[in-house]
Design a protein around this motif. Structure first.
Motif, PDB file in Angstrom:
ATOM      1  N   GLY A 123       0.812  -1.215   0.000  1.00 35.86           N
ATOM      2  CA  GLY A 123       0.000   0.000   0.000  1.00 35.86           C
ATOM      3  C   GLY A 123       0.847   1.267   0.000  1.00 35.86           C
ATOM      4  N   ASN A 143      -5.667   4.807  10.506  1.00 32.86           N
ATOM      5  CA  ASN A 143      -4.399   4.862  11.234  1.00 32.86           C
ATOM      6  C   ASN A 143      -4.033   6.337  11.343  1.00 32.86           C
ATOM      7  N   ASP A 177      -7.511   4.823   1.193  1.00 30.51           N
ATOM      8  CA  ASP A 177      -6.470   3.889   1.622  1.00 30.51           C
ATOM      9  C   ASP A 177      -7.131   2.878   2.548  1.00 30.51           C
ATOM     10  N   TYR A 213      -6.824  -1.311   6.467  1.00 29.05           N
ATOM     11  CA  TYR A 213      -7.259  -1.974   7.713  1.00 29.05           C
ATOM     12  C   TYR A 213      -8.678  -2.518   7.694  1.00 29.05           C
ATOM     13  N   SER A 238      -4.291  -3.512   0.858  1.00 34.08           N
ATOM     14  CA  SER A 238      -3.028  -4.176   1.200  1.00 34.08           C
ATOM     15  C   SER A 238      -3.293  -5.489   1.917  1.00 34.08           C
ATOM     16  N   SER A 256      -1.018  -6.628   3.852  1.00 30.38           N
ATOM     17  CA  SER A 256      -0.031  -6.578   4.944  1.00 30.38           C
ATOM     18  C   SER A 256      -0.605  -6.885   6.319  1.00 30.38           C
ATOM     19  N   LYS A 257      -1.659  -6.172   6.688  1.00 33.36           N
ATOM     20  CA  LYS A 257      -2.075  -6.230   8.092  1.00 33.36           C
ATOM     21  C   LYS A 257      -3.023  -7.393   8.356  1.00 33.36           C
ATOM     22  N   ARG A 264       4.988  -7.261   0.572  1.00 39.41           N
ATOM     23  CA  ARG A 264       4.721  -6.122  -0.305  1.00 39.41           C
ATOM     24  C   ARG A 264       3.668  -6.452  -1.370  1.00 39.41           C
TER      25      ARG A 264
HETATM   26  C1  LIG Z   1      -2.851   3.812   6.722  1.00 43.67           C
HETATM   27  C2  LIG Z   1      -1.881   2.913   6.082  1.00 43.67           C
HETATM   28  N1  LIG Z   1      -1.885   2.798   4.763  1.00 43.67           N
HETATM   29  C3  LIG Z   1      -1.031   2.011   4.122  1.00 43.67           C
HETATM   30  C4  LIG Z   1      -0.100   1.282   4.799  1.00 43.67           C
HETATM   31  C5  LIG Z   1       0.863   0.499   3.983  1.00 43.67           C
HETATM   32  O1  LIG Z   1       1.032  -0.809   4.251  1.00 43.67           O
HETATM   33  P1  LIG Z   1       1.852  -1.695   3.230  1.00 43.67           P
HETATM   34  O2  LIG Z   1       2.772  -0.798   2.466  1.00 43.67           O
HETATM   35  O3  LIG Z   1       2.584  -2.658   4.077  1.00 43.67           O
HETATM   36  O4  LIG Z   1       0.842  -2.319   2.338  1.00 43.67           O
HETATM   37  C6  LIG Z   1      -0.023   1.366   6.190  1.00 43.67           C
HETATM   38  C7  LIG Z   1       1.006   0.652   6.939  1.00 43.67           C
HETATM   39  O5  LIG Z   1       1.247   0.854   8.081  1.00 43.67           O
HETATM   40  C8  LIG Z   1      -0.945   2.205   6.836  1.00 43.67           C
HETATM   41  O6  LIG Z   1      -0.933   2.343   8.161  1.00 43.67           O
END
Ligand SMILES: Cc1ncc(COP(=O)(O)O)c(C=O)c1O
Length: 418
Positions: A101, A176, A204, A207, A235, A237-238, A246
């Motif tokens: 992301g 976030n 974005d 989450y 993403s 990721s979380k 990535r």
């Molecule tokens: C609000 C927000 N957007 C995007 C991301 C990006 O995450 P990633 O680059 O790991 O997909 C994060 C990561 O902490 C985030 O907190």
């Protein structure tokens, strides 16, 4: 040597001084626990790891990928959006993979902004909402997220001149660092605003899959008209414990997606095909994994909130995200409270201003550490900062406020040496 001035425009990294302190404390043998960074501690689902192993063993994955992404990846995203959000995504034209992301959040500014344009960015907010536009040579207009507005930006407060110059609006729910979930009607308002001012709205969506108490965060793209004005960055990721991998995507308006692809063909060569196939496994075989993770974070959330209540900080439990956004006691600011928690409990929290000026009276706690460490941190906070009889908020207040020079803590015990 001379370097580009754009690097100097990015706000200073607030953690630098804290990092210096941590190093010094660790060198002293102090067991410092970091609740500062949102990087999940638990492993990626095994089905995803196995899918990568198998895909990486296939030589046809070893050549340059394309920035359009594999059909299998795009179709898996389409199926996920239909099932999870009841949103239609055309796999041919409305989605491409991104290298996490962060890459997309920052680079989308290069695709949308010219020097002199304005980007509208939440404050507090994820730092690339600031650095992306600044690197594009654009001006930044912060949208304060205030507790009294449920951490929604007030789009009506933007002046006509700023709105005229704006060409990019970032928003992010679940949010976030505040942990806020989107208020009813806000996405609709954002679509109307983007339409009225002919700007690109970027949501974005890092989450949406970490949520509690029965709450299911929506996709921005489920809002009528959203696909006409913008796109969503998602993403893995979380939700899937995949920060190191990535893997993400940008989906929505076909022109935004195509322009973004065009930009990327000049910046990178796409995502390793084997990773894309692992991403497919996350969205299919490990589709429900984020629900298990959400339960882990819910438990940790409740544990930490109990500890914070024990020191007189009443934190509203967030319905999503692995973060707690905590207003510091009166007479403190974010920096002095961060320092206090480090000094007294050997626990690191993120000072609110690292996310923008509106974070001045807040700190963020991340729940992405193993249960035992979180329990240890919670115990230290409760016992070290607390005082019998529920007096701790007053005592914290009495000792707070000094940014220069440390006052002597009123408690005889020092922490973290156990
Ligand atoms: C609000 C927000 N957007 C995007 C991301 C990006 O995450 P990633 O680059 O790991 O997909 C994060 C990561 O902490 C985030 O907190």
């Amino acid at each position: 040597m001379r370097f580009a001035q754009r690097l100097d425009q990015v706000p200073p990294y607030l953690f630098a001084e804290i990092e210096r302190r941590i190093e010094a404390m660790r060198a002293d043998g102090v067991d410092v626990i970091s609740l500062g960074i949102g990087d999940p501690d638990l492993p990626t689902p095994p089905a995803v790891v196995e899918a990568l192993q198998q895909a990486a063993a296939r030589p046809e994955t070893h050549q340059y990928p394309s920035n359009r992404g594999l059909g299998a990846f795009r179709e898996a995203v389409t199926a996920f959006y239909a099932d999870r959000f009841e949103v239609d995504i055309d796999p041919e034209s409305e989605v491409i993979p991104v290298l996490g992301g962060k890459e997309a959040v920052a680079h989308v500014a290069l695709a949308c902004l010219d020097p002199g344009d304005v980007a509208l960015a939440p404050d507090p907010g994820y730092p690339p909402y600031t650095s992306g536009p600044l690197f594009a040579g654009a001006d930044l207009h912060y949208l304060p997220l205030r507790e009294e507005n449920a951490f929604m930006p007030d789009l009506d407060a933007i002046s006509a001149e700023t709105a005229r110059r704006a060409n990019l609006l970032y928003c992010n729910y679940p949010n976030n660092p505040t942990g806020a979930v989107v208020a009813e009607g806000f996405f609709e308002r954002a679509v109307a605003f983007a339409r009225e001012h002919e700007l690109v709205a970027i949501h974005d969506s890092a989450y949406t899959e970490i949520a509690f108490d029965g709450y299911r965060p929506p996709s921005f793209l489920g809002t009528p008209g959203a696909k006409e004005v913008g796109a969503e960055i998602f993403s893995l990721s979380k939700g899937w414990n995949m920060t190191g991998w990535r893997i993400g995507w940008i989906a929505g308006n076909a022109e935004v997606v195509e322009r973004y692809r065009q930009l990327k063909t000049n910046l990178d060569s796409g995502m390793f095909d084997a990773l894309q196939l692992a991403g497919v496994a996350a969205l299919t075989d490990a589709r429900d994994f984020p629900e298990e993770m959400s339960e882990v974070y819910r438990r940790r959330r409740d544990l930490m909130i109990d500890a914070l209540r024990a020191i007189g900080l009443d934190v509203e439990p967030p319905h999503a995200t692995p973060y707690l956004w905590i207003r510091v006691p009166e007479a403190h600011d974010a920096a002095s409270f961060t320092e206090l928690v480090l000094e007294q409990a050997a626990v690191i929290v993120s000072p609110g201003p690292s996310f923008g000026p509106s974070g001045e009276s807040y700190v963020r706690i991340s729940l992405t550490v193993p249960d035992a460490r979180l329990e240890e941190a919670a115990g230290r906070i409760a016992s070290s900062l607390g005082a019998p009889g529920g007096m701790m908020a007053r005592r914290l207040g009495a000792m707070g406020g000094s940014r220069q020079g440390r006052r002597e803590p009123p408690y005889p015990e020092r922490y973290g040496r156990d």
